[in-house]
Design an enzyme around this catalytic site. Structure first.
Site, PDB file in Angstrom:
ATOM      1  CG  PHE A   1      -1.894   1.221   1.095  1.00 46.91           C
ATOM      2  CD1 PHE A   1      -3.051   1.131   0.346  1.00 46.91           C
ATOM      3  CD2 PHE A   1      -1.590   2.427   1.699  1.00 46.91           C
ATOM      4  CE1 PHE A   1      -3.898   2.223   0.208  1.00 46.91           C
ATOM      5  CE2 PHE A   1      -2.435   3.525   1.580  1.00 46.91           C
ATOM      6  CZ  PHE A   1      -3.596   3.423   0.824  1.00 46.91           C
TER       7      PHE A   1
ATOM      8  CG  ASP B   1       5.865   3.886   1.562  1.00 43.45           C
ATOM      9  OD1 ASP B   1       5.812   4.603   2.578  1.00 43.45           O
ATOM     10  OD2 ASP B   1       4.900   3.732   0.788  1.00 43.45           O
TER      11      ASP B   1
ATOM     12  CE  LYS C   1      -0.240   6.909   6.403  1.00 40.84           C
ATOM     13  NZ  LYS C   1      -1.431   7.584   5.897  1.00 40.84           N
TER      14      LYS C   1
END
Length: 402
Positions: free
Chosen positions: A145, A230, A259
């Site tokens: 993801f 990531d 984030k």
């Protein structure tokens, strides 16, 4: 308060009426938050064990982050990158040092940062490695993801993210996560990079086999390809280290961050790499109106300062041991398996008992907010400011619903 007086049903109905149904939220309407706790419109308090998918690593309204944002709001919030502002250099310098890299390219969302990394490694492949134009290949992992843009969902194996959004962007090769032999077979002379999450979050907090990330590093080196980590969800203290990849003492060529970098206040993301990688970009080839804006940089600089102390990494490691001990005690008592590192856990509920969605609904009724994924799996990711007592309370509520 009687059911007639409650605001939640009306607020939920309005949200359902006026918004596209791209999410399926729990029936909770939050109006205030502090630390690890949120309060709904009817005054009920909940422990937040999702923390904005790790965007709230430092808790809701962390005083230092709020102060940095307030101070910057009174000065200047946006200039665009057509000019330089006085917060920019401090943020980029601090983040580069935190990552051990030469350069930083700030963006806004995690998906933008992943798209940035894709463009960078492709250009590096053409200009540095000598891959024929238009032939660059990037190896990715199944069940990944990395976001929901059209290019990123082109290499997703999740049908909900991918189906009916084609035509898809070519140039990606998918291999099973954790399988070094399959990864080795996937390399070709046109491979420019391997893009992977050191721990797969959306897939259920999947931790790769020991030595896997080191093996990825070795294969990238042997094939003159870049390793892109990531760390949007797994990084910035979540797993007990600054970056999850550090658990194997591996250094990627590119960090992709987001984030928690915005402190739960503003969207901030970034790509960090050395000059021989990020240096391939020239003016006009990539950018963002809001990327690296003064407000984002002021908050991001304070985030970097918090992480530079090591306090949050230490809390995550120590409290993570407590969380996982509590969760592992439930294996065989309604829990099939527990995975994760630090204050991050994927918990497989026995599907004979309930789905993950049902588990999260029952937890919410008991004042704990979590998120399901893939059937009967729930994810737990409390803010790093959570206390030992709050952890124990949340685990006790999970035990109770089981």
């Amino acid at each position: 308060m009687t059911s007639v007086d409650m605001r939640t049903p009306g607020e939920l109905a309005d949200a359902e009426r006026w918004t596209a149904h791209n999410y399926h939220p729990l029936p909770v309407v939050i109006t205030e938050a502090e630390g690890a706790w949120v309060t709904d419109v009817d005054g009920r308090r909940y422990l937040d064990f999702l923390a904005g998918y790790s965007a709230l690593n430092f808790g809701h309204r962390h005083p230092g982050l709020i102060a940095a944002a307030h101070a910057q709001l009174d000065r200047v919030t946006l200039t665009s990158r057509a000019f330089v502002h006085d917060q920019f250099a401090d943020f980029c310098h601090g983040l580069a040092e935190l990552c051990g890299k030469d350069l930083v390219l700030p963006m806004n969302t995690g998906a933008e940062a992943v798209e940035t990394a894709i463009k960078v490694v492709r250009k590096w492949g053409y200009q540095v490695k000598g891959v024929p134009d238009g032939q660059a290949e990037i190896i990715v992992a199944a069940d990944n993801f990395h976001g929901r843009t059209t290019t990123i969902i082109s290499f997703s194996t999740d049908p909900d993210a991918r189906n009916d959004f084609g035509p898809y962007t070519p140039g990606f090769v998918t291999v099973p996560y954790g399988n070094l032999a399959a990864l080795a077979d996937a390399f070709t002379p046109n491979t420019v990079a391997v893009l992977m999450e050191p721990i797969q979050g959306e897939a259920g907090v999947l931790v790769p086999p020991e030595g896997y990330l080191g093996g990825v590093r070795e294969l990238c080196d042997a094939n003159h390809a870049l390793f892109v980590a990531d760390e949007i969800q797994s990084g910035l203290g979540r797993t007990g280290r600054t970056f999850a990849i550090e658990h194997e003492d591996v250094v990627p060529d590119i960090y992709v961050l987001g984030k928690a970098l915005g402190g739960g206040i503003v969207p901030v993301s970034a790509v960090a790499a050395n000059k021989d990688v990020l240096g391939v970009l020239k003016p006009g080839e990539h950018g963002s109106t809001f990327g690296g804006n003064p407000l984002a940089c002021a908050v991001g600089t304070e985030v970097v300062r918090l992480l530079a102390t090591g306090e949050f990494q230490k809390r995550s490691a120590e409290l993570g041991d407590r969380l996982h001990a509590g969760l592992n005690a439930l294996v065989g008592r309604g829990v099939l398996a527990v995975r994760g590192r630090g204050l991050w856990a994927g918990v497989d509920i026995d599907p004979a008992l309930m789905t993950g969605r049902e588990a999260c609904e029952r937890l919410a009724e008991r004042g704990v907010l979590a998120k399901d994924t893939h059937g009967s799996t729930i994810r737990l990711a409390p803010p790093l400011v959570v206390t030992a007592e709050e952890l124990d309370h949340a685990v006790a509520q999970l035990a109770a619903i089981l």
